[in-house]
Design a protein around this motif. Structure first.
Motif, PDB file in Angstrom:
ATOM      1  N   GLY A 163      49.780  37.760  58.637  1.00 50.08           N
ATOM      2  CA  GLY A 163      50.282  38.847  57.736  1.00 50.08           C
ATOM      3  C   GLY A 163      48.898  39.261  56.923  1.00 50.08           C
ATOM      4  O   GLY A 163      47.913  39.206  57.525  1.00 50.08           O
ATOM      5  N   HIS A 164      49.039  39.747  55.822  1.00 52.97           N
ATOM      6  CA  HIS A 164      47.987  40.253  55.041  1.00 52.97           C
ATOM      7  C   HIS A 164      47.968  39.418  53.825  1.00 52.97           C
ATOM      8  O   HIS A 164      48.312  40.283  52.674  1.00 52.97           O
ATOM      9  CB  HIS A 164      48.021  41.686  54.972  1.00 52.97           C
ATOM     10  N   PRO A 165      47.649  38.276  53.425  1.00 55.11           N
ATOM     11  CA  PRO A 165      47.703  37.574  52.187  1.00 55.11           C
ATOM     12  C   PRO A 165      46.834  38.235  51.337  1.00 55.11           C
ATOM     13  O   PRO A 165      45.704  38.551  51.742  1.00 55.11           O
ATOM     14  CB  PRO A 165      47.684  36.183  52.552  1.00 55.11           C
ATOM     15  N   ILE A 166      47.040  38.211  49.772  1.00 55.33           N
ATOM     16  CA  ILE A 166      46.018  38.586  49.087  1.00 55.33           C
ATOM     17  C   ILE A 166      44.815  37.357  48.924  1.00 55.33           C
ATOM     18  O   ILE A 166      45.418  36.161  49.132  1.00 55.33           O
ATOM     19  CB  ILE A 166      46.805  38.473  47.533  1.00 55.33           C
ATOM     20  N   VAL A 185      51.211  33.241  36.716  1.00 55.19           N
ATOM     21  CA  VAL A 185      52.591  33.231  36.678  1.00 55.19           C
ATOM     22  C   VAL A 185      53.150  34.283  35.518  1.00 55.19           C
ATOM     23  O   VAL A 185      54.333  34.765  35.712  1.00 55.19           O
ATOM     24  CB  VAL A 185      53.090  31.847  36.049  1.00 55.19           C
ATOM     25  N   SER A 186      52.349  34.824  34.805  1.00 52.52           N
ATOM     26  CA  SER A 186      52.739  35.683  33.807  1.00 52.52           C
ATOM     27  C   SER A 186      53.023  37.294  34.412  1.00 52.52           C
ATOM     28  O   SER A 186      53.258  38.118  33.794  1.00 52.52           O
ATOM     29  CB  SER A 186      51.769  35.921  32.790  1.00 52.52           C
ATOM     30  N   LEU A 187      52.221  37.431  35.651  1.00 50.46           N
ATOM     31  CA  LEU A 187      52.342  38.600  36.549  1.00 50.46           C
ATOM     32  C   LEU A 187      53.692  38.951  36.927  1.00 50.46           C
ATOM     33  O   LEU A 187      54.176  38.089  37.510  1.00 50.46           O
ATOM     34  CB  LEU A 187      51.411  38.754  37.567  1.00 50.46           C
ATOM     35  N   PRO A 188      54.079  40.166  36.595  1.00 46.15           N
ATOM     36  CA  PRO A 188      55.487  40.525  36.999  1.00 46.15           C
ATOM     37  C   PRO A 188      55.670  40.537  38.576  1.00 46.15           C
ATOM     38  O   PRO A 188      54.571  40.942  39.184  1.00 46.15           O
ATOM     39  CB  PRO A 188      55.677  41.900  36.435  1.00 46.15           C
ATOM     40  N   ASP A 189      56.608  40.312  39.393  1.00 48.15           N
ATOM     41  CA  ASP A 189      56.800  40.363  40.726  1.00 48.15           C
ATOM     42  C   ASP A 189      56.204  41.830  41.312  1.00 48.15           C
ATOM     43  O   ASP A 189      55.667  41.564  42.285  1.00 48.15           O
ATOM     44  CB  ASP A 189      57.991  40.277  41.293  1.00 48.15           C
ATOM     45  N   GLU A 190      56.465  42.674  40.660  1.00 52.20           N
ATOM     46  CA  GLU A 190      56.027  43.945  41.013  1.00 52.20           C
ATOM     47  C   GLU A 190      54.648  44.376  41.175  1.00 52.20           C
ATOM     48  O   GLU A 190      54.079  44.816  42.036  1.00 52.20           O
ATOM     49  CB  GLU A 190      56.719  45.244  39.994  1.00 52.20           C
ATOM     50  N   LYS A 191      53.880  43.702  40.251  1.00 51.15           N
ATOM     51  CA  LYS A 191      52.638  43.536  40.207  1.00 51.15           C
ATOM     52  C   LYS A 191      51.801  42.746  41.361  1.00 51.15           C
ATOM     53  O   LYS A 191      51.096  43.173  42.059  1.00 51.15           O
ATOM     54  CB  LYS A 191      51.762  43.248  38.880  1.00 51.15           C
ATOM     55  N   ILE A 192      52.476  41.637  41.727  1.00 49.72           N
ATOM     56  CA  ILE A 192      52.168  40.970  42.886  1.00 49.72           C
ATOM     57  C   ILE A 192      52.348  41.554  44.053  1.00 49.72           C
ATOM     58  O   ILE A 192      51.678  41.714  45.109  1.00 49.72           O
ATOM     59  CB  ILE A 192      52.751  39.458  42.852  1.00 49.72           C
ATOM     60  N   GLU A 193      53.577  42.155  44.126  1.00 48.83           N
ATOM     61  CA  GLU A 193      53.832  43.042  45.617  1.00 48.83           C
ATOM     62  C   GLU A 193      53.024  44.131  45.554  1.00 48.83           C
ATOM     63  O   GLU A 193      52.438  44.369  46.799  1.00 48.83           O
ATOM     64  CB  GLU A 193      55.354  43.421  45.117  1.00 48.83           C
ATOM     65  N   ALA A 197      49.713  42.863  47.001  1.00 49.51           N
ATOM     66  CA  ALA A 197      49.873  42.629  48.123  1.00 49.51           C
ATOM     67  C   ALA A 197      49.762  43.840  49.167  1.00 49.51           C
ATOM     68  O   ALA A 197      49.064  43.885  50.264  1.00 49.51           O
ATOM     69  CB  ALA A 197      51.005  41.852  48.552  1.00 49.51           C
ATOM     70  N   ASN A 198      50.288  45.136  48.697  1.00 50.64           N
ATOM     71  CA  ASN A 198      50.192  46.303  49.571  1.00 50.64           C
ATOM     72  C   ASN A 198      48.963  46.762  49.574  1.00 50.64           C
ATOM     73  O   ASN A 198      48.403  47.225  50.277  1.00 50.64           O
ATOM     74  CB  ASN A 198      51.322  47.245  48.783  1.00 50.64           C
ATOM     75  N   ILE A 199      48.065  46.578  48.305  1.00 46.59           N
ATOM     76  CA  ILE A 199      46.657  46.908  48.198  1.00 46.59           C
ATOM     77  C   ILE A 199      45.776  46.316  49.447  1.00 46.59           C
ATOM     78  O   ILE A 199      45.126  46.638  50.077  1.00 46.59           O
ATOM     79  CB  ILE A 199      46.020  46.924  46.978  1.00 46.59           C
ATOM     80  N   ARG A 200      46.101  44.983  49.386  1.00 46.69           N
ATOM     81  CA  ARG A 200      45.374  44.042  50.308  1.00 46.69           C
ATOM     82  C   ARG A 200      45.778  44.285  51.680  1.00 46.69           C
ATOM     83  O   ARG A 200      44.823  44.361  52.753  1.00 46.69           O
ATOM     84  CB  ARG A 200      45.789  42.498  50.048  1.00 46.69           C
ATOM     85  N   ALA A 201      46.894  44.828  52.015  1.00 48.56           N
ATOM     86  CA  ALA A 201      47.204  45.104  53.432  1.00 48.56           C
ATOM     87  C   ALA A 201      46.811  46.377  54.004  1.00 48.56           C
ATOM     88  O   ALA A 201      46.314  46.467  55.237  1.00 48.56           O
ATOM     89  CB  ALA A 201      48.989  45.508  53.391  1.00 48.56           C
TER      90      ALA A 201
END
Length: 167
Positions: free
Chosen positions: A101-104, A140-148, A151-155
């Motif tokens: 995959g493309h992990p951060i 942990v304080s980052l919202p899921d949308e930010k992490i996702e 991940a899209n930027i990393r991809a």
């Protein structure tokens, strides 16, 4: 509705102190949203007792923790990582496996805990533990949308997008 759990792998050369504390802290503080793992390029024989002691003090069950090679996370049956974080300079400079995959990816460098006496070691471990805890709390304080989004930027090829979480 809860979204998916993010798998996070913390890497350090020996997988005995900084990566173990990171794994335990993230599982303790973010266990509903994150599943943390740790590994090393040249793992020691067991986690450092000072790292285990600190995790037990916060009430984290350490019975499952052991020093392991990052090879454990390369196979087809291994969990797919969303985020991979090196926590020591040696691991950051080593050639890591190619992760599916493309992990951060990020590098959160911490000094190697040290000391001559047990008291000095406990003090050094406590300092590093607090530094790790601070970064884990930010993650942990980052919202899921930010992490996702990260991940899209990393991809699409942006490296080390979580390095900004290094306050």
């Amino acid at each position: 509705m809860m979204s998916k759990k993010f798998n996070v792998l913390f890497l350090c050369t020996a997988n005995s102190a900084r990566s173990i504390m990171s794994e335990g802290l993230l599982n303790h503080l973010g266990g509903e949203r994150f599943q943390a793992f740790s590994a090393g390029s040249k793992p020691g024989t067991q986690p450092n007792p000072f790292a285990i002691e600190l995790l037990q003090k916060i009430g984290h069950d350490t019975g499952y923790m052991y020093s392991k090679s990052w090879d454990v996370f390369e196979g087809e049956d291994a969990p797919k990582m969303d985020i991979i974080i090196t926590v020591c300079g040696n691991a950051a400079n080593e050639e890591c496996p190619v992760w599916p995959g493309h992990p951060i990816t990020a590098h959160w460098g911490y000094d190697d805990p040290h000391g001559e006496t047990d008291e000095e070691k406990r003090h050094s471990f406590a300092q590093i533990f607090c530094q790790i805890k601070h970064r884990i709390e930010l993650l942990v304080s980052l919202p899921d949308e930010k992490i996702e989004h990260l991940a899209n930027i990393r991809a699409i090829g942006e490296p080390d997008v979580l390095n900004g979480v290094n306050a």
